[in-house]
Design a protein around this motif. Structure first.
Motif, PDB file in Angstrom:
ATOM      1  N   PRO A 344      39.137  30.185  47.543  1.00 24.73           N
ATOM      2  CA  PRO A 344      40.172  30.337  48.577  1.00 24.73           C
ATOM      3  C   PRO A 344      40.608  31.795  48.719  1.00 24.73           C
ATOM      4  O   PRO A 344      40.926  32.462  47.734  1.00 24.73           O
ATOM      5  CB  PRO A 344      41.321  29.471  48.054  1.00 24.73           C
ATOM      6  CG  PRO A 344      40.675  28.484  47.127  1.00 24.73           C
ATOM      7  CD  PRO A 344      39.540  29.241  46.484  1.00 24.73           C
ATOM      8  N   THR A 345      40.634  32.279  49.934  1.00 29.43           N
ATOM      9  CA  THR A 345      41.050  33.668  50.143  1.00 29.43           C
ATOM     10  C   THR A 345      42.509  33.863  49.734  1.00 29.43           C
ATOM     11  O   THR A 345      42.921  34.978  49.408  1.00 29.43           O
ATOM     12  CB  THR A 345      40.871  34.080  51.611  1.00 29.43           C
ATOM     13  OG1 THR A 345      41.565  33.139  52.449  1.00 29.43           O
ATOM     14  CG2 THR A 345      39.400  34.102  51.993  1.00 29.43           C
ATOM     15  N   SER A 346      43.279  32.778  49.722  1.00 36.80           N
ATOM     16  CA  SER A 346      44.692  32.887  49.350  1.00 36.80           C
ATOM     17  C   SER A 346      44.880  33.299  47.899  1.00 36.80           C
ATOM     18  O   SER A 346      45.968  33.753  47.518  1.00 36.80           O
ATOM     19  CB  SER A 346      45.410  31.559  49.593  1.00 36.80           C
ATOM     20  OG  SER A 346      44.808  30.515  48.837  1.00 36.80           O
ATOM     21  N   ALA A 350      45.689  41.728  48.615  1.00 35.29           N
ATOM     22  CA  ALA A 350      45.228  42.463  49.804  1.00 35.29           C
ATOM     23  C   ALA A 350      44.014  43.336  49.502  1.00 35.29           C
ATOM     24  O   ALA A 350      43.050  43.377  50.281  1.00 35.29           O
ATOM     25  CB  ALA A 350      46.372  43.310  50.359  1.00 35.29           C
ATOM     26  N   ASP A 351      44.041  44.044  48.366  1.00 35.87           N
ATOM     27  CA  ASP A 351      42.901  44.893  48.017  1.00 35.87           C
ATOM     28  C   ASP A 351      41.652  44.059  47.769  1.00 35.87           C
ATOM     29  O   ASP A 351      40.547  44.438  48.179  1.00 35.87           O
ATOM     30  CB  ASP A 351      43.229  45.720  46.770  1.00 35.87           C
ATOM     31  CG  ASP A 351      44.256  46.809  47.044  1.00 35.87           C
ATOM     32  OD1 ASP A 351      44.421  47.180  48.228  1.00 35.87           O
ATOM     33  OD2 ASP A 351      44.886  47.276  46.082  1.00 35.87           O
ATOM     34  N   GLU A 352      41.814  42.918  47.088  1.00 32.07           N
ATOM     35  CA  GLU A 352      40.654  42.058  46.815  1.00 32.07           C
ATOM     36  C   GLU A 352      40.106  41.454  48.099  1.00 32.07           C
ATOM     37  O   GLU A 352      38.885  41.318  48.257  1.00 32.07           O
ATOM     38  CB  GLU A 352      41.058  40.961  45.826  1.00 32.07           C
ATOM     39  CG  GLU A 352      41.328  41.493  44.418  1.00 32.07           C
ATOM     40  CD  GLU A 352      42.038  40.492  43.523  1.00 32.07           C
ATOM     41  OE1 GLU A 352      42.059  40.710  42.296  1.00 32.07           O
ATOM     42  OE2 GLU A 352      42.585  39.491  44.051  1.00 32.07           O
ATOM     43  N   GLN A 353      40.987  41.127  49.029  1.00 36.21           N
ATOM     44  CA  GLN A 353      40.501  40.597  50.309  1.00 36.21           C
ATOM     45  C   GLN A 353      39.717  41.655  51.076  1.00 36.21           C
ATOM     46  O   GLN A 353      38.717  41.346  51.731  1.00 36.21           O
ATOM     47  CB  GLN A 353      41.675  40.083  51.138  1.00 36.21           C
ATOM     48  CG  GLN A 353      42.278  38.796  50.580  1.00 36.21           C
ATOM     49  CD  GLN A 353      43.314  38.189  51.501  1.00 36.21           C
ATOM     50  OE1 GLN A 353      43.273  38.374  52.714  1.00 36.21           O
ATOM     51  NE2 GLN A 353      44.256  37.445  50.928  1.00 36.21           N
ATOM     52  N   LEU A 389      34.884  42.329  43.409  1.00 35.33           N
ATOM     53  CA  LEU A 389      36.125  41.771  43.913  1.00 35.33           C
ATOM     54  C   LEU A 389      37.318  42.153  43.044  1.00 35.33           C
ATOM     55  O   LEU A 389      38.399  42.436  43.538  1.00 35.33           O
ATOM     56  CB  LEU A 389      36.034  40.236  43.990  1.00 35.33           C
ATOM     57  CG  LEU A 389      35.213  39.629  45.116  1.00 35.33           C
ATOM     58  CD1 LEU A 389      35.198  38.107  44.965  1.00 35.33           C
ATOM     59  CD2 LEU A 389      35.778  40.003  46.472  1.00 35.33           C
ATOM     60  N   LEU A 390      37.089  42.168  41.727  1.00 40.03           N
ATOM     61  CA  LEU A 390      38.180  42.375  40.780  1.00 40.03           C
ATOM     62  C   LEU A 390      38.359  43.837  40.377  1.00 40.03           C
ATOM     63  O   LEU A 390      39.217  44.134  39.541  1.00 40.03           O
ATOM     64  CB  LEU A 390      37.946  41.529  39.525  1.00 40.03           C
ATOM     65  CG  LEU A 390      37.968  40.011  39.744  1.00 40.03           C
ATOM     66  CD1 LEU A 390      37.523  39.299  38.481  1.00 40.03           C
ATOM     67  CD2 LEU A 390      39.340  39.538  40.181  1.00 40.03           C
ATOM     68  N   ALA A 391      37.546  44.714  40.928  1.00 40.68           N
ATOM     69  CA  ALA A 391      37.613  46.132  40.550  1.00 40.68           C
ATOM     70  C   ALA A 391      39.023  46.672  40.757  1.00 40.68           C
ATOM     71  O   ALA A 391      39.652  46.434  41.777  1.00 40.68           O
ATOM     72  CB  ALA A 391      36.608  46.954  41.361  1.00 40.68           C
ATOM     73  N   ASP A 392      39.521  47.395  39.747  1.00 45.51           N
ATOM     74  CA  ASP A 392      40.872  47.995  39.837  1.00 45.51           C
ATOM     75  C   ASP A 392      40.811  49.320  40.601  1.00 45.51           C
ATOM     76  O   ASP A 392      39.815  50.024  40.548  1.00 45.51           O
ATOM     77  CB  ASP A 392      41.444  48.226  38.440  1.00 45.51           C
ATOM     78  CG  ASP A 392      41.755  46.923  37.738  1.00 45.51           C
ATOM     79  OD1 ASP A 392      42.115  45.967  38.420  1.00 45.51           O
ATOM     80  OD2 ASP A 392      41.608  46.878  36.504  1.00 45.51           O
TER      81      ASP A 392
END
Length: 392
Positions: A344-346, A350-353, A389-392
């Motif tokens: 789920p995109t939820s 915001a950065d991960e999206q 996706l999870l990159a800081d």
């Protein structure tokens, strides 16, 4: 995290989340012999130090009784008996395992109850006994029909035995039967894999799992690779084999619902879906892992240590950790991205999206309603997609 040394007298906070799926996993640590690629918590007869299946079962009953005292009576949606080689207990032994679970927990009327089994330790009578006891699903280790592959993996069953066992299970009334395949072994050809997939499909099962061979540190296979006796799996070959088996299975009416799992409609493993969708479960047995609320724990590994703690009516927990919100988020992304239903995109900030949109543009993800789903290419690169996706 509480260290193992600090654990004496300490227990996790079993604050059960009242929503979602709840399962029970039971680990059977016994194996007749050790496969060269396996790094699971298993013990051959010479490694048991006097531990017996009867002693293990008594300790299991004790752990389950302690578990039921610490949890607020959750209804059990799924039970999964894994190992090791659960079928070494025989049909009667596995019936006792399920009785032990039932004596402490309430099973849902439609509970899925699965056991793993080695084809060599099964028979028509074994499967009939399991059905009578209440098991609804069987997972059989097949690996391959190529004798050279089975020898490399140190599997003791003959190439056709897993297929016969699958048919025997269906004849005994099992609607849901899984066969496990391993692909990418050194020396395996595309034709070897094709024959294995065709044979599994021909056995009439409704579920197939297929895993790329991984050379785990500390295994006999890792030592052989290190000595140069066999080649390490080739990443390009593994990717091609995955694409091939996915095509063959799709043509036969199987749909992927998790990166390494395919099923006919209704054949999905509900217990494993619970893991991937963030469900909770009690893990019982030596080395078993459990997860309740935000707490993960794992049991002591050796059956003798496990039994000694059970005899003292202590939970056999080696260590535990409480997941911080960020850790839980990472796990949710890591697991749900692997599902056909998608992530789920939820769940994404915001950065991960924004990074997800880059993955969409790169052809690794697609939008499916409010979810993000891996493309065929994305499945091959799933770990990298998660890292990005999870990159800081």
């Amino acid at each position: 995290m509480v260290t193992t040394q600090e654990r004496v007298g300490a227990e996790p906070d079993f604050a059960l989340n009242p929503s979602g799926q709840f399962g029970v996993y039971v680990h059977v640590p016994f194996c007749a012999s050790r496969c060269g690629y396996c790094d699971f918590n298993t013990y051959t007869p010479g490694e048991l130090g006097g531990a017996t299946p009867a002693g293990w079962l008594e300790a299991l009953r004790s752990e389950l009784a302690l578990a039921s005292q610490r949890l607020p009576g959750p209804t059990v949606d799924t039970v999964f008996v894994g190992g090791g080689t659960p079928s070494m207990l025989g049909g009667d032994g596995l019936a006792e395992v399920l009785d032990a679970v039932r004596s402490e927990f309430t099973l849902a009327p439609d509970a899925e109850v699965t056991t793993e089994a080695n084809p060599e330790s099964t028979s028509p009578g074994f499967f009939t006994r399991l059905r009578t006891a209440g098991y609804t699903r069987v997972s059989l280790g097949m690996q391959s029909v190529a004798p050279t592959v089975l020898r490399l993996l140190d599997r003791v069953h003959s190439p056709g035995r897993a297929l016969d066992a699958a048919r025997e299970a269906q004849d005994a009334g099992f609607e849901h039967v899984n066969l496990d395949l391993i692909y990418g072994s050194p020396g395996e050809s595309d034709d070897d894999l094709h024959r294995s997939v065709d044979a599994a499909i021909g056995a009439g099962v409704d579920h197939l799992s297929a895993y790329a061979l991984v050379v785990e540190d500390g295994t006999a296979l890792a030592r052989r690779v290190r000595r140069g006796e066999v080649a390490a799996p080739d990443e390009d070959v593994l990717a091609r084999r995955y694409e091939l088996l996915d095509t063959w299975l799709a043509d036969a009416g199987f749909t992927w619902y998790e990166v390494s799992n395919w099923s006919k409609p209704g054949g999905e493993c509900r217990h494993n879906l619970g893991y991937w969708n963030g469900g909770q479960w009690w893990g019982a047995g030596p080395g078993a892992h459990g997860f309740v609320g935000a707490t993960r724990w794992w049991n002591v590994k050796h059956p003798n240590t496990y039994a000694a703690l059970a005899e003292k009516r202590e939970l056999p927990i080696a260590d535990f950790e409480v997941l911080a919100p960020r850790d839980r988020h990472v796990e949710d992304v890591l697991l749900q991205i692997r599902l056909r239903s998608g992530l789920p995109t939820s769940l994404l900030d915001a950065d991960e999206q924004a990074r997800a949109e880059s993955a969409v543009a790169a052809g690794l993800l697609v939008h499916d309603g409010h979810n993000l789903v891996l493309t065929d290419r994305g499945r091959l690169l799933a770990d990298g997609v998660v890292r990005d996706l999870l990159a800081d």
